[in-house]
Design a protein around this motif. Structure first.
Motif, PDB file in Angstrom:
ATOM      1  N   ASP A  15       0.836  -1.200   0.000  1.00 53.48           N
ATOM      2  CA  ASP A  15       0.000   0.000   0.000  1.00 53.48           C
ATOM      3  C   ASP A  15       0.875   1.256   0.000  1.00 53.48           C
ATOM      4  O   ASP A  15       1.518   1.561   0.996  1.00 53.48           O
ATOM      5  N   PRO A  16       0.894   2.022  -1.087  1.00 52.77           N
ATOM      6  CA  PRO A  16       1.734   3.228  -1.133  1.00 52.77           C
ATOM      7  C   PRO A  16       1.255   4.322  -0.193  1.00 52.77           C
ATOM      8  O   PRO A  16       2.002   5.256   0.111  1.00 52.77           O
ATOM      9  N   GLY A  17       0.023   4.219   0.306  1.00 47.01           N
ATOM     10  CA  GLY A  17      -0.496   5.191   1.250  1.00 47.01           C
ATOM     11  C   GLY A  17      -0.255   4.830   2.696  1.00 47.01           C
ATOM     12  O   GLY A  17      -0.690   5.546   3.610  1.00 47.01           O
ATOM     13  N   ARG A  18       0.475   3.715   2.919  1.00 43.44           N
ATOM     14  CA  ARG A  18       0.738   3.273   4.283  1.00 43.44           C
ATOM     15  C   ARG A  18       2.203   2.861   4.428  1.00 43.44           C
ATOM     16  O   ARG A  18       2.530   1.715   4.742  1.00 43.44           O
ATOM     17  N   VAL A  19       3.083   3.819   4.203  1.00 47.21           N
ATOM     18  CA  VAL A  19       4.522   3.606   4.379  1.00 47.21           C
ATOM     19  C   VAL A  19       4.980   4.467   5.540  1.00 47.21           C
ATOM     20  O   VAL A  19       4.717   5.676   5.574  1.00 47.21           O
ATOM     21  N   TYR A  20       5.660   3.860   6.518  1.00 46.22           N
ATOM     22  CA  TYR A  20       6.028   4.543   7.755  1.00 46.22           C
ATOM     23  C   TYR A  20       7.516   4.352   8.053  1.00 46.22           C
ATOM     24  O   TYR A  20       8.163   3.474   7.480  1.00 46.22           O
ATOM     25  N   ALA A  21       8.041   5.180   8.957  1.00 47.32           N
ATOM     26  CA  ALA A  21       9.438   5.070   9.372  1.00 47.32           C
ATOM     27  C   ALA A  21       9.527   5.251  10.877  1.00 47.32           C
ATOM     28  O   ALA A  21       8.802   6.071  11.459  1.00 47.32           O
ATOM     29  N   VAL A  22      10.422   4.505  11.499  1.00 42.80           N
ATOM     30  CA  VAL A  22      10.651   4.622  12.943  1.00 42.80           C
ATOM     31  C   VAL A  22      12.103   4.297  13.228  1.00 42.80           C
ATOM     32  O   VAL A  22      12.674   3.369  12.652  1.00 42.80           O
ATOM     33  N   GLY A  23      12.720   5.094  14.123  1.00 39.26           N
ATOM     34  CA  GLY A  23      14.105   4.811  14.481  1.00 39.26           C
ATOM     35  C   GLY A  23      14.546   5.656  15.653  1.00 39.26           C
ATOM     36  O   GLY A  23      13.913   6.668  15.995  1.00 39.26           O
ATOM     37  N   GLY A  24      15.627   5.223  16.283  1.00 37.02           N
ATOM     38  CA  GLY A  24      16.174   5.940  17.417  1.00 37.02           C
ATOM     39  C   GLY A  24      17.581   6.427  17.150  1.00 37.02           C
ATOM     40  O   GLY A  24      18.357   5.789  16.438  1.00 37.02           O
TER      41      GLY A  24
END
Length: 449
Positions: free
Chosen positions: A138-147
């Motif tokens: 889903d191109p409308g549901r791309v996320y990023a997370v990092g520390g």
């Protein structure tokens, strides 16, 4: 030996086998050859690891998880095991990019801070494009997370590629573009490679307008949706100074077209202050969490990250898209209420609504039980977003429970901030099996011969 005893012994053998054998699962972290995902013209040291669960959701979402300084793709996979576990049940894909043999991510060079300019940001986006095509994601549901460096890269990805990412969670990050100030653009593992002393020390200050103009310059002419963001920072952080929090607020409120004055401030738990800002449709699109007395040690909790992204359940829309039909990518006039949100109220990332957007039109939450942080030495609530690593930090809508912790290594000009994530065993299943076995054996003893 009568048939009943044979039956009991058979059950005992089966129970012991179940206890000894972990659940069968074919999915595992896989390295994708550079030639397959397309590294031409991009940094050759950037490698791609991907985790595709056994059962994918229809049009699966994607979560990109860049590592901290001196980290690795497999290391981050282990550190974020709670989020990986949720991927197994919700069916989303995780990408673990790796800056192999480098000190940190490049979030400061001109090539990385330019849309389609290449660099590390371009390499990660190419991984996303590969995954979207290969798995019909889903191109409308791309996320990023990092520390730490992963948080810095998360904010760079959201700023430079707003057309790719829907939202991000930055733990101990800095404003997009801050890392370019005094950036040491050299490759290698030296403690000053890919490092920005001015930004790290918190000496880079700009007006909100200047920050916003800087971010907009990375993708000139772009007028589409801008990603929402959660930023977490400890007030005693000496590696990536807490001063960057104020700059982050100025930048993202300007980028998102918001006032620098928050729509609300609360203290979810003692020691934690949350400021939040809402979009025109009433959805919380920026949150800044300050943790009193906490250093460069913000543990990771995949449960709340999943809730913030709306990935704590399979299927559905992004929660912001659902709450603001027609206002964000993928939204429409019949997008639905986005979940009841229970009684989450003030919770920014708890299960009951993102940033207080509880009720219909809120963040498709499960009922507001999950808190963002739990006090104690690195403990977090089972529904919380972030732990503290040193105790004393608070939580939002917190329910009790132990959670994830982190370790930290640092140097004067670089850091390796391991985002911890505890593994959860099968103790409950083991207890139930042993109890059932005990009942069967007890009946066997009482049965007349």
């Amino acid at each position: 030996m009568n048939r009943f005893k044979i039956h009991v012994l058979g059950l005992a053998s089966l129970s012991l086998a179940l206890l000894a054998a972990p659940p069968a699962r074919g999915a595992s972290l896989q390295k994708v050859n550079q030639g397959e995902w397309g590294v031409d013209g991009l940094p050759g040291y950037v490698n791609m690891y991907i985790y595709v669960p056994d059962e994918l959701a229809t049009k699966p979402p994607i979560v990109v998880a860049p590592h901290h300084c001196q980290g690795t793709g497999p290391g981050t996979f282990s550190e974020m095991s709670s989020l990986v576990s949720i991927a197994n049940t919700s069916g989303f894909i995780m990408i673990f990019p790796e800056a192999t043999g480098q000190n940190c991510w490049d979030a400061g060079s001109t090539r990385s801070l330019k849309h389609d300019g290449g660099g590390d940001t371009g390499a990660i986006v190419q991984m996303v494009k590969y995954t979207l095509a290969k798995y019909s994601a889903d191109p409308g549901r791309v996320y990023a997370v990092g520390g730490s460096s992963g948080g810095i890269m998360t904010e760079a990805l959201l700023g430079v590629y707003p057309d790719v990412f829907m939202a991000g969670v930055s733990l101990m990050g800095v404003p997009c573009g801050c890392w370019a100030e005094g950036y040491n653009d050299v490759t290698g593992t030296g403690s000053t490679a890919q490092w920005s002393g001015p930004c790290g020390s918190g000496s880079v200050t700009k007006t909100g307008q200047a920050w916003g103009d800087l971010v907009r310059s990375y993708y000139p002419g772009y007028t589409g949706h801008r990603p929402r963001l959660q930023h977490w920072h400890g007030t005693d952080d000496t590696i990536l100074s807490y001063k960057n929090m104020a700059e982050d607020v100025k930048e993202w409120t300007n980028v998102l077209g918001l006032s620098e004055t928050p729509d609300g401030t609360d203290t979810p738990r003692t020691g934690t202050t949350r400021q939040f800002w809402k979009s025109d449709c009433g959805y919380t699109v920026y949150e800044a969490f300050s943790m009193a007395g906490v250093g460069h040690s913000v543990p990771f909790d995949g449960h709340a990250v999943a809730a913030y992204f709306g990935l704590d359940r399979a299927g559905g829309q992004d929660p912001e898209t659902a709450a603001c039909p027609g206002a964000v990518p993928g939204g429409d006039d019949t997008g639905g209420a986005g979940g009841a949100g229970g009684t989450g109220g003030a919770g920014a990332a708890g299960a009951g609504g993102a940033g207080g957007a509880a009720g219909t039109g809120g963040a498709a939450g499960a009922g507001g039980a999950g808190g963002a942080m739990e006090s104690g030495a690195g403990s977090v609530s089972s529904g919380g977003a972030i732990g503290t690593g040193s105790g004393g930090a608070g939580g939002q809508d917190a329910s009790a429970g132990s959670g994830d912790s982190t370790g930290e290594e640092s140097s004067s000009s670089g850091c390796s901030c391991a985002v911890g994530d505890d593994a959860r065993g099968s103790g409950t299943q083991a207890g139930l099996l042993l109890a059932a076995l005990g009942l069967l054996l007890g009946r066997a003893k009482r049965r007349p011969r």
